[in-house]
Design an enzyme around this catalytic site. Structure first.
Site, PDB file in Angstrom:
ATOM      1  N   SER A  68      -2.241   5.434  -0.104  1.00 28.60           N
ATOM      2  CA  SER A  68      -1.103   4.741   0.500  1.00 28.60           C
ATOM      3  C   SER A  68      -0.334   3.855  -0.477  1.00 28.60           C
ATOM      4  CB  SER A  68      -1.559   3.899   1.693  1.00 28.60           C
ATOM      5  OG  SER A  68      -2.391   2.841   1.272  1.00 28.60           O
ATOM      6  N   HIS A 108      -2.171  -3.329   0.213  1.00 31.26           N
ATOM      7  CA  HIS A 108      -0.756  -3.007   0.420  1.00 31.26           C
ATOM      8  C   HIS A 108       0.128  -4.103  -0.148  1.00 31.26           C
ATOM      9  CE1 HIS A 108      -1.258   0.109   3.910  1.00 31.26           C
ATOM     10  NE2 HIS A 108      -1.565   0.606   2.721  1.00 31.26           N
ATOM     11  N   ASP A 134       3.026  -2.141   8.220  1.00 30.77           N
ATOM     12  CA  ASP A 134       1.626  -2.089   8.652  1.00 30.77           C
ATOM     13  C   ASP A 134       1.357  -2.645  10.046  1.00 30.77           C
ATOM     14  OD1 ASP A 134       0.921  -0.944   6.266  1.00 30.77           O
ATOM     15  OD2 ASP A 134       0.244  -2.810   5.337  1.00 30.77           O
TER      16      ASP A 134
END
Length: 192
Positions: A68, A108, A134
């Site tokens: 990701s 992230h 998210d």
């Protein structure tokens, strides 16, 4: 001239005869090897706890488990984290955070930061390789992360070094075999 039967007579044992090697050791040697193994394990734990204190992060080293965050980080990259409470969180920073109800931390990028007058900070994250933010990963009803959710901030990385960890988690039998071999080596290795 060497007889055919005598060729293999002086070859070292294969290492699979662990119990035979243990029987050959006297009690003092066995205690020494067990103590040596315990010192290695306790040294590793002390180094880990020292890193926790130095970095301010409950987990100073983590492995990227998904794609990701590509192209910034790839699956298997080893990240080094810090988490000093006085450092403000800024948009663009890469954080590792835990969400209530999930055991595995997520790596992230911070995309939005909201700072209130009283100093409270809330922020939103997104994977570089993901289409949406998210909010779908956060616990139900949670739209923003807070500083308490952060495990650490990425400060450096080693590419693909963490693949060993991923392989051991994906194939538990390999992990136990590797740990058994390493433990046997430490216990049976004799000092010269």
């Amino acid at each position: 001239m060497v007889r055919a039967g005598a060729v293999g007579a002086h070859l070292p044992t294969s290492g699979l005869d662990i119990f035979g090697d243990l029987r050959k050791m006297n009690k003092r040697q066995l205690y020494y090897q067990v103590l040596n193994f315990a010192m290695i394990v306790s040294s590793a734990l002390m180094i880990w706890k020292g890193l926790i204190v130095l970095t301010g992060s409950e987990s100073p080293i983590v492995v990227v488990l998904s794609g990701s965050m590509e192209p910034a980080f790839h699956r298997g990259d080893l990240l080094f984290l810090t988490n000093f409470r006085e450092d403000p969180i800024r948009a663009g920073e890469i954080v590792v955070f835990k969400v209530e109800g999930r055991d595995i931390p997520i790596v992230h990028r911070v995309i939005k930061v909201h700072e209130k007058d009283n100093g409270d900070i809330k922020f939103l994250t997104k994977g570089d390789n993901n289409e949406v933010d998210d909010r779908g990963l956060y616990k139900e009803g949670q739209n923003w992360l807070e500083k308490k959710d952060v495990v650490g901030r990425a400060r450096g990385f080693l590419p693909y070094v963490g693949m060993v960890t991923i392989i051991m988690n994906d194939y538990p039998k390999f992990k136990y075999a590797l740990l058994a071999v390493m433990g046997a080596y430490v216990l049976l290795k004799r000092e010269s």
